[in-house]
Design an enzyme around this catalytic site. Sequence first.
Site, PDB file in Angstrom:
ATOM      1  N   LYS A  35     -56.627 -16.237  14.882  1.00 45.98           N
ATOM      2  CA  LYS A  35     -55.363 -16.976  14.838  1.00 45.98           C
ATOM      3  C   LYS A  35     -54.563 -16.753  16.130  1.00 45.98           C
ATOM      4  O   LYS A  35     -54.834 -15.799  16.871  1.00 45.98           O
ATOM      5  CB  LYS A  35     -54.546 -16.508  13.635  1.00 45.98           C
ATOM      6  N   TYR A 259     -32.174  -9.199  40.301  1.00 48.22           N
ATOM      7  CA  TYR A 259     -31.039  -9.807  39.588  1.00 48.22           C
ATOM      8  C   TYR A 259     -30.199  -8.740  38.900  1.00 48.22           C
ATOM      9  O   TYR A 259     -30.738  -7.794  38.313  1.00 48.22           O
ATOM     10  CB  TYR A 259     -31.535 -10.772  38.511  1.00 48.22           C
TER      11      TYR A 259
END
Length: 366
Positions: A35, A259
């Site tokens: 999955k 940042y």
Amino acid sequence: MSRPTSAIIDLRALRENFILAQKLAPNAKSMPMVKANAYGHGMIEVAHALADCAPAFGVACIEEALALRKANITQPILLLEGPHSADEVGIAEQHGFWLMLENHNQLQAVLSAQLSTAITVWIKLDTGMHRLGFQPEDATYIYQQLSSSPNVAEDIVLATHFACADDLKSNFTDKQLRCFKSAVDNLDGSEHSISLANSAAILGWPSIQDDWQRPGYMLYGASPFSEPHENAEQLQQVMHFQSAIISTRSIKTGESVGYTANWTAQRHSTIATVAVGYGDGYPRHAPNGTPVLINGVKCPLVGRVSMDMITVDITDLNSDIEIGTDVTLWGPGLSVTEVAVHCGTIGYELLTRMPARVPRIYINAK
Ligand SMILES: *Cc1c(COP(=O)(O)O)cnc(C)c1O
């Protein structure tokens, strides 16, 4: 030239991990869980690599099962959440999908479907996880309804799912086992199989015996345990998430990186910029100090993770560093679990959410 960022997927390691799952429970059948794009590794390629040894595959939904059929996977495919609507029962019949039934709508959908061939169903019991499954006390009644329906094939599988099998000290697994056993003991005399074990149970609870085990995470070579474990040590990590240094610079004490300037050099430092970021599935919330492997040495991530880049403190690296030097984000020498622990998550999440932007390169395909 191309961007140096990729996920190398070692299909031999995958197959050897599957063989380990089989070896740990030689009397059970092992159904690989593929999955969520095989936990980020590529569902089709993973299924093809296991197709000659896997008796069936497990997926979350019918879209995944149909994609496997389209890729010529011929094994039965178990839909772990059962049909999401009544029409999926007919699609399952047509394509040879198995249904894990877990609620009364699904039960009615199977009983009232117009089928020409019987389909294989599993009955999921909720033994304590409280996410999916019928009440254990309803097991006998549900089993009887299904086993007497012409829509249902013989050999119904009774299943449950463990909530805490990765915690070897917890008594929760034993509690779930007792609950499951007392529900299933009432079906005495009937033909049925049982399915219990996920990766953590296969590796860590060898006394648990079942007919079908459902290994997922371990196939991809990662340990579900937070402590070292002798069986988990035999796993081989399948994904090598790698990139390369694209720039380096020296910065002075007191200068910041990235940042929000959330890291400041406490000494004269060398910073390497690596071509991987949260756009590639590297977790943005990775804190300063998260290990990044360069020339065999774990170097600390410094500064915020950007969309396409990270910055690493390589001041203490004695070896030669140049633009183009390889970097391992996780893989051999740096487990995805170790990175995940720094980020306050689990390796399952880091692997599974790896975006399509990162090319998967398959090696050792037999
Ligand atoms: C995903 C899943 C598994 C596999 O779990 P792992 O921890 O990855 O081994 C087993 N059973 C069910 C029902 C699942 O949904």
